[in-house]
Write a protein that holds these residues in place. Structure first.
Motif, short mmCIF file in Angstrom:
data_model
loop_
_atom_site.label_atom_id
_atom_site.label_comp_id
_atom_site.label_asym_id
_atom_site.label_seq_id
_atom_site.Cartn_x
_atom_site.Cartn_y
_atom_site.Cartn_z
N ALA A 81 -4.04 -2.20 4.04
CA ALA A 81 -3.74 -0.80 3.78
C ALA A 81 -4.07 -0.39 2.34
CB ALA A 81 -2.27 -0.51 4.08
N LYS A 82 -3.71 -1.21 1.37
CA LYS A 82 -3.97 -0.85 -0.03
C LYS A 82 -5.47 -0.79 -0.30
CE LYS A 82 -2.64 -1.74 -4.74
NZ LYS A 82 -3.22 -2.60 -5.72
N LEU A 107 0.48 9.97 2.08
CA LEU A 107 1.79 9.35 2.24
C LEU A 107 1.65 8.00 2.94
CD1 LEU A 107 3.33 9.77 5.38
CD2 LEU A 107 2.71 12.07 4.70
N ALA A 108 2.74 7.25 2.89
CA ALA A 108 2.82 5.95 3.57
C ALA A 108 4.14 5.89 4.32
CB ALA A 108 2.73 4.81 2.56
N ILE A 109 4.11 5.25 5.48
CA ILE A 109 5.31 5.01 6.27
C ILE A 109 5.26 3.54 6.68
CG2 ILE A 109 6.55 5.54 8.41
CD1 ILE A 109 5.12 8.31 8.35
N ALA A 110 6.37 2.84 6.51
CA ALA A 110 6.46 1.43 6.91
C ALA A 110 7.73 1.23 7.71
CB ALA A 110 6.44 0.53 5.68
N GLU A 111 7.62 0.48 8.76
CA GLU A 111 8.76 0.22 9.64
C GLU A 111 8.68 -1.23 10.12
OE1 GLU A 111 11.08 2.51 10.67
OE2 GLU A 111 10.15 4.36 9.96
N VAL A 149 -0.69 4.45 6.61
CA VAL A 149 -1.10 5.26 5.46
C VAL A 149 -1.90 6.46 5.93
CG1 VAL A 149 -1.03 3.35 3.81
CG2 VAL A 149 -3.16 3.82 5.05
N PHE A 150 -1.77 7.57 5.19
CA PHE A 150 -2.39 8.83 5.57
C PHE A 150 -3.25 9.33 4.41
CE2 PHE A 150 1.34 8.29 8.08
CZ PHE A 150 1.09 8.91 9.30
N ALA A 196 -5.63 8.46 9.23
CA ALA A 196 -4.53 7.51 9.04
C ALA A 196 -4.97 6.11 9.45
CB ALA A 196 -3.32 7.94 9.87
N PHE A 197 -4.30 5.12 8.88
CA PHE A 197 -4.58 3.72 9.21
C PHE A 197 -3.28 2.96 9.35
CE2 PHE A 197 -8.42 5.13 7.09
CZ PHE A 197 -9.42 4.57 7.89
#
Length: 180
Positions: free
Chosen positions: A16-17, A33-37, A52-53, A63-64
């Motif tokens: 992602a980075k 933005l980033a979302i992690a779950e 990630v967006f 997004a990925f």
């Protein structure tokens, strides 16, 4: 009922980075933005991910997902590499050539410029192996699109019956083929 626009398009990535940094550097996309779950909200599967967006312009979002617990990503071996790709529009040919030069200067192998008559494109791959296209309109795009609009259903119906390429729009690439 009518779809308003694409909300976002999502693909898997290897890192992602690295993906955020590559799209920022190579295509000038801002990280939104980033979302992690640890669990997938829709399926409730226990599967950690980073989502990630990126801003792809004009309210379009790319997004990925990085999925570190799953086997390494690959591609469908039954689908040619040129088939599945994501195309982004750029303003004009000058901008297209600037992107090509920028990508090549940063070590990205670029195919094209390819003349599709209605638009012109370059092709390349991101670090996760996704094929990307940058396309700019041809100055005669509107007239050519109108011409194509008159034959679209005839072409589709002939293809559906025969599974052979109809010749209604062969003019689009005849110039290119005659130059080969």
């Amino acid at each position: 009922m009518k779809i308003e626009q694409i909300h976002h398009v999502a693909y898997r990535c290897k890192n992602a980075k690295d993906t955020v940094e590559w799209y920022g550097k190579m295509l000038n996309m801002n990280f939104i933005l980033a979302i992690a779950e640890d669990h997938v909200p829709s399926t409730h599967d226990p599967d950690p991910y980073m989502h990630v967006f990126l801003d792809a312009g004009n309210r379009n979002v790319l997004a990925f997902f990085e999925l570190p617990t799953l086997p390494e990503m690959g591609r469908d071996p039954n689908t040619p590499v040129w088939t599945q790709h994501l195309a982004f529009k750029v303003k004009d040919r000058e901008e297209l050539l600037k992107f090509r030069d920028h990508l090549e200067a940063n070590g990205v192998e670029v195919l094209g410029v390819t003349d599709h008559s209605i638009f012109h494109s370059i092709y390349f791959f991101d670090p996760s192996g996704h094929r990307l296209e940058l396309a700019c309109p041809d100055p005669e795009e509107d007239a050519m699109l109108a011409k194509l609009d008159t034959v679209k259903w005839d072409m589709l119906n002939e293809w559906d019956r025969t599974k052979k390429a109809p010749r209604h729009a062969a003019w689009m690439h005849e110039k290119e083929l005659s130059e080969v």
